[in-house]
Scaffold this motif. Structure first.
Motif, PDB file in Angstrom:
ATOM      1  N   THR A  98       0.843  -1.188   0.000  1.00  0.00           N
ATOM      2  CA  THR A  98       0.000   0.000   0.000  1.00  0.00           C
ATOM      3  C   THR A  98       0.880   1.240   0.000  1.00  0.00           C
ATOM      4  O   THR A  98       1.735   1.407   0.863  1.00  0.00           O
ATOM      5  CB  THR A  98      -0.923   0.020   1.235  1.00  0.00           C
ATOM      6  OG1 THR A  98      -1.763  -1.137   1.209  1.00  0.00           O
ATOM      7  CG2 THR A  98      -1.798   1.271   1.239  1.00  0.00           C
ATOM      8  N   THR A 100       0.947   5.478  -0.154  1.00  0.00           N
ATOM      9  CA  THR A 100       0.103   6.624   0.168  1.00  0.00           C
ATOM     10  C   THR A 100       0.769   7.931  -0.238  1.00  0.00           C
ATOM     11  O   THR A 100       1.998   8.012  -0.366  1.00  0.00           O
ATOM     12  CB  THR A 100      -0.230   6.644   1.682  1.00  0.00           C
ATOM     13  OG1 THR A 100      -1.123   7.714   1.964  1.00  0.00           O
ATOM     14  CG2 THR A 100       1.029   6.833   2.521  1.00  0.00           C
ATOM     15  N   SER A 128      -3.352   4.835  -1.832  1.00  0.00           N
ATOM     16  CA  SER A 128      -4.165   5.315  -0.719  1.00  0.00           C
ATOM     17  C   SER A 128      -3.854   6.790  -0.510  1.00  0.00           C
ATOM     18  O   SER A 128      -2.710   7.152  -0.244  1.00  0.00           O
ATOM     19  CB  SER A 128      -3.855   4.517   0.550  1.00  0.00           C
ATOM     20  OG  SER A 128      -4.558   5.028   1.661  1.00  0.00           O
ATOM     21  N   GLN A 135       0.536  11.425   6.702  1.00  0.00           N
ATOM     22  CA  GLN A 135       1.339  10.434   5.983  1.00  0.00           C
ATOM     23  C   GLN A 135       2.187   9.575   6.924  1.00  0.00           C
ATOM     24  O   GLN A 135       2.226   8.345   6.804  1.00  0.00           O
ATOM     25  CB  GLN A 135       2.238  11.115   4.956  1.00  0.00           C
ATOM     26  CG  GLN A 135       1.476  11.794   3.830  1.00  0.00           C
ATOM     27  CD  GLN A 135       0.585  10.836   3.069  1.00  0.00           C
ATOM     28  OE1 GLN A 135       1.066   9.953   2.370  1.00  0.00           O
ATOM     29  NE2 GLN A 135      -0.722  10.989   3.228  1.00  0.00           N
ATOM     30  N   ARG A 138       0.158   7.131   8.993  1.00  0.00           N
ATOM     31  CA  ARG A 138      -0.272   5.971   8.215  1.00  0.00           C
ATOM     32  C   ARG A 138       0.824   4.902   8.185  1.00  0.00           C
ATOM     33  O   ARG A 138       0.534   3.708   8.236  1.00  0.00           O
ATOM     34  CB  ARG A 138      -0.630   6.396   6.788  1.00  0.00           C
ATOM     35  CG  ARG A 138      -1.959   7.121   6.681  1.00  0.00           C
ATOM     36  CD  ARG A 138      -2.150   7.744   5.301  1.00  0.00           C
ATOM     37  NE  ARG A 138      -3.508   8.236   5.172  1.00  0.00           N
ATOM     38  CZ  ARG A 138      -4.433   7.702   4.382  1.00  0.00           C
ATOM     39  NH1 ARG A 138      -4.142   6.660   3.637  1.00  0.00           N
ATOM     40  NH2 ARG A 138      -5.643   8.202   4.326  1.00  0.00           N
ATOM     41  N   GLN A 143      -1.289   1.385   8.273  1.00  0.00           N
ATOM     42  CA  GLN A 143      -2.281   1.612   7.221  1.00  0.00           C
ATOM     43  C   GLN A 143      -1.640   1.660   5.847  1.00  0.00           C
ATOM     44  O   GLN A 143      -2.313   1.422   4.840  1.00  0.00           O
ATOM     45  CB  GLN A 143      -3.030   2.923   7.474  1.00  0.00           C
ATOM     46  CG  GLN A 143      -3.955   2.909   8.670  1.00  0.00           C
ATOM     47  CD  GLN A 143      -4.625   4.256   8.847  1.00  0.00           C
ATOM     48  OE1 GLN A 143      -4.029   5.223   9.324  1.00  0.00           O
ATOM     49  NE2 GLN A 143      -5.876   4.338   8.449  1.00  0.00           N
ATOM     50  N   ALA A 144      -0.372   2.008   5.791  1.00  0.00           N
ATOM     51  CA  ALA A 144       0.340   2.087   4.512  1.00  0.00           C
ATOM     52  C   ALA A 144       1.755   1.568   4.710  1.00  0.00           C
ATOM     53  O   ALA A 144       2.294   1.569   5.819  1.00  0.00           O
ATOM     54  CB  ALA A 144       0.361   3.519   3.992  1.00  0.00           C
ATOM     55  N   ASP A 145       2.342   1.103   3.612  1.00  0.00           N
ATOM     56  CA  ASP A 145       3.715   0.589   3.639  1.00  0.00           C
ATOM     57  C   ASP A 145       4.732   1.640   3.231  1.00  0.00           C
ATOM     58  O   ASP A 145       5.822   1.717   3.801  1.00  0.00           O
ATOM     59  CB  ASP A 145       3.837  -0.612   2.689  1.00  0.00           C
ATOM     60  CG  ASP A 145       2.945  -1.762   3.090  1.00  0.00           C
ATOM     61  OD1 ASP A 145       3.148  -2.287   4.192  1.00  0.00           O
ATOM     62  OD2 ASP A 145       2.054  -2.140   2.310  1.00  0.00           O
ATOM     63  N   ALA A 147       5.216   5.848   1.668  1.00  0.00           N
ATOM     64  CA  ALA A 147       4.585   7.154   1.443  1.00  0.00           C
ATOM     65  C   ALA A 147       5.449   7.984   0.511  1.00  0.00           C
ATOM     66  O   ALA A 147       6.683   7.912   0.550  1.00  0.00           O
ATOM     67  CB  ALA A 147       4.383   7.892   2.763  1.00  0.00           C
TER      68      ALA A 147
END
Length: 316
Positions: A98, A100, A128, A135, A138, A143-145, A147
């Motif tokens: 993921t 972002t 995302s 950022q 996340r 929530q994210a890998d 950014a």
């Protein structure tokens, strides 16, 4: 005999009672019966060896030990949720990553994700979009890998890879005296009011890029992109922005001008240090050639060709 250990279930129950200050409301919130909740809290008090609540006719109050457990318990539950998210993600990490970015970089994010998905099956990336402010949260929360991060690397808790550096831009209203220029210089902004951000602001205004301070004079304060666009369109201030060709384009009623002698703004891919999966490695490796297509300025670092690239980052 070993001391009994805290159970997350009991901590969750206690936090609900402590926040509601009432067993009945907490039981409804947890979808359980009030007697069962009361027994669970009593068992928790026995485990920690201290009274946590003072029960009264109008609800409950927290003891000193209860206040301590409320603070520590909420942190424990948050950490447990983050751990669970990372574990769930690792189950599919071999094929999914993921990525972002703030909304202003959504077009660039989409291009990178589409390129990766076209080139690297069975590995897949998912875009995302968040805000400039969220950022790093996340990444920390799972929530994210990865950014997209403009400006200096955020700190030692994060790994990073530089994609490119580019000239910052100045956003002015369509009727502004500078709007007809092909570019502007720092000297052109000497007497211009410049948007001031409440909170994080934008990477283009990072003090690390402007050690001598921002040019211009302080203008209206804004807290989000809509406010910023409003004051720029009204001619009340100018704002520093990223290259609009990487975002959603120039907003209506404004003109974006390259700042010819301004600092080069770096764009990094950033991830939480200590968390890197095979899918992330593949994405980071794939994006290296993207630097050649990102319209870097003449002074930007020349990207390595695929044949000369080093190995993908190892786990920090």
């Amino acid at each position: 005999m070993a001391d009994p250990e805290l159970e997350l279930r009991q901590v969750r129950y206690f936090v609900a009672v402590a926040e509601e200050r009432n067993f009945t409301r907490a039981a409804e919130r947890l979808a359980m019966t009030q007697p069962a909740l009361s027994r669970a809290v009593k068992a928790l008090e026995k485990t920690v060896g201290a009274a946590l609540l003072v029960r009264g006719p109008h609800g409950v109050t927290l003891t000193d030990a209860g206040r301590t457990l409320l603070t520590e318990g909420k942190a424990l539950l948050a950490q447990a949720a983050q751990t669970a998210a990372r574990v769930r993600r690792s189950a599919t990490a071999s094929s999914t990553v993921t990525v972002t970015s703030p909304g202003c970089d959504a077009v660039l994010l989409d291009r990178l994700v589409r390129s990766f998905n076209d080139a690297c099956p069975p590995y897949r990336a998912r875009a995302s979009v968040g805000t400039v402010d969220d950022q790093l949260d996340r990444l920390r929360s799972g929530q994210a890998d990865i950014a997209l991060w403009r400006g200096p690397v955020p700190g030692p808790g994060f790994g990073s890879r530089l994609l490119f550096r580019e000239r910052g831009h100045v956003l002015v209203g369509a009727g502004h005296r500078l709007a007809g220029r092909g570019s502007v210089t720092v000297a052109d902004l000497t007497d211009e009011p410049v948007v001031r951000w409440l909170g994080t602001g934008t990477s283009s205004t990072s003090p690390a890029l402007w050690p001598g301070g921002l040019p211009g004079r302080p203008g209206p304060q804004v807290s989000d992109g809509l406010q910023m666009l409003a004051v720029v369109r009204l001619g009340q201030a100018v704002a520093f922005t990223a290259d609009p060709c990487h975002g959603a384009g120039r907003p209506e009623g404004t003109t974006s001008l390259p700042l010819a002698d301004g600092p080069l703004v770096p764009l990094h891919l950033v991830w939480a240090r200590g968390h890197i999966t095979e899918g992330m490695r593949r994405f980071l490796d794939h994006t290296a050639p993207q630097r050649a297509h990102a319209h870097p300025p003449p002074r930007a670092r020349t990207p390595l060709s695929p044949a000369r690239r080093g190995p993908a980052p190892s786990a920090p």
